[in-house]
Structure formats: structure tokens, C-alpha cells
Design a protein around this motif. Structure first.
Motif, mmCIF file in Angstrom:
data_model
loop_
_atom_site.group_PDB
_atom_site.id
_atom_site.type_symbol
_atom_site.label_atom_id
_atom_site.label_comp_id
_atom_site.label_asym_id
_atom_site.label_seq_id
_atom_site.Cartn_x
_atom_site.Cartn_y
_atom_site.Cartn_z
ATOM 1 N N THR A 47 -1.965 20.505 -1.979
ATOM 2 C CA THR A 47 -0.816 20.705 -1.106
ATOM 3 C C THR A 47 -1.337 21.134 0.264
ATOM 4 N N GLU A 54 4.901 24.133 0.303
ATOM 5 C CA GLU A 54 4.906 24.346 -1.137
ATOM 6 C C GLU A 54 6.271 24.002 -1.743
ATOM 7 N N ARG A 102 1.435 25.395 -4.521
ATOM 8 C CA ARG A 102 1.513 26.363 -3.430
ATOM 9 C C ARG A 102 0.807 25.789 -2.217
ATOM 10 N N ALA A 103 1.143 26.282 -1.039
ATOM 11 C CA ALA A 103 0.506 25.807 0.195
ATOM 12 C C ALA A 103 -0.987 26.098 0.147
ATOM 13 N N TRP A 133 8.227 19.248 0.065
ATOM 14 C CA TRP A 133 6.859 19.392 -0.436
ATOM 15 C C TRP A 133 5.985 18.404 0.304
#
Length: 193
Positions: A47, A54, A102-103, A133
Motif C-alpha cells: 500500500t 489504507e 495499512r499505509a 485504497w
């Protein structure tokens, strides 16, 4: 007459037993060959670090080869994933639940499905929910045959919701009228869970 009937019954019973055992043996060979056709895949997804990249929504993945092998995973979930971080040990010792997508995170999911016959050449992602996302890349590794693993599929944009979005690098034919690629028609099929 009674002796002939008894012989007939014994021979019929013996023939039935032999046929039953033969059918049972063939069934076991078929089941064993079906088990040989299952492969384990490691799906790696990164990501991006963009603000709001995220998601906590459901993400599905579809990938396959140039043949007719099409693997669909309806939901990549936290049960079969681990976060890949070069600064931490490969297997964390704590039991802290982790959340995928998650980022700035690289997540790896393990799934089992039908074996591909040629290298994985297409991959599509599908986002279900209301979050935005933004994946950076995705890659599929075939653990039983590394030569069948995919190259990187790059996204670098927010995914549209509720539609398959990805890329296809399968064989294409150059014609005088442009590039011609085989049309993929995805039939309704059972999903890999």
C-alpha cells in the motif's frame, strides 16, 4: 439346482466385491491427482504512503495464466497474512493482531488453489466498501514452482469500488490494425477461500 444357484451367488458376490474395490481404488487415485493440482500462492501487496491510502474494507484478488486457469480469492483476510518489514524479524514473537492494507505497509497473503500451467500473467484487485485504497504493487509467487511466479503489477492510484481493476500482460498479437489480445471471459466459478 441348489448347487448351481449357490455357485452363481458366490461368483456374483465375488465379482461385485472386485468391482467395488476397483471403483474405490480409482476414486482414491482421482482424489490424489486432484490434491497434486493444488498449489500454494504468496500474494504480496504494498500500500502506498499517500494520505488516506489504507483501507479496512474487503479486498478480493483474481489472477491466472495464459491458459484457462483463473484463481479468485473473494477476501484477503487477516488469518492468512503477515506484514513484511525489513527492520523487524520475519516472524514476530508477539500475538498482537495486525491489520492488513495499512499505509506504507507490505502485506503477504498465503492462499491455496488450482495450479497454473504457465506463468501468472494477469492480476485484478477488487475493493468492496466505502474507503479509498491506493495499492502500489501486487505480485503472485507460486511456492511450488517459482518459474511460474508473476512479475510486478503496478497500480499507484486509488482503486475504483466494486469492479475488477488490474492489468493483463498475457500474450498479445501485433496486427496491422493494432495489438490484438485474447478476450478473457470470466465464467461463474467457485471461489478460493
Amino acid at each position: 439346482m441348489a448347487m448351481e444357484r449357490a455357485r452363481f451367488c458366490r461368483s456374483w458376490f465375488f465379482t461385485s466385491c472386485v468391482l467395488f474395490l476397483f471403483a474405490l481404488a480409482v476414486g482414491n487415485e482421482t482424489r490424489a491427482s486432484q490434491n497434486k493440482n493444488n498449489c500454494t500462492y504468496a500474494i504480496t501487496i504494498e500500500t502506498t504512503c499517500a494520505d488516506g491510502a489504507e483501507t479496512s474494507d474487503h479486498v478480493a484478488v483474481r489472477f491466472g495464466d495464459t491458459g484457462s486457469t483463473d484463481i479468485v480469492v473473494r477476501r484477503l483476510d487477516a488469518k492468512r497474512f503477515r506484514t513484511l518489514d525489513p527492520l523487524q524479524p520475519a516472524d514476530p514473537l508477539d500475538d498482537v493482531p495486525r491489520k492488513p492494507f495499512r499505509a506504507c505497509a507490505v502485506d503477504e497473503f498465503r492462499v491455496a488453489g488450482e495450479c497454473v500451467e504457465s506463468p501468472v500473467c494477469y492480476l485484478y484487485l477488487k475493493l468492496a466498501g466505502s474507503d479509498d485504497w491506493r495499492p502500489r504493487f501486487a505480485k503472485v509467487q507460486v511456492l511450488e514452482g517459482p518459474h511460474l511466479s508473476s512479475e510486478y503489477f503496478y497500480f499507484r492510484r486509488y482503486l475504483p469500488r466494486r469492479v475488477w481493476h488490474g492489468s493483463d500482460s498475457c500474450e498479445k498479437e501485433v496486427t496491422p490494425f493494432g495489438i490484438k489480445s485474447k478476450r478473457k471471459v470470466f465464467a461463474t466459478k467457485r471461489f478460493v477461500v
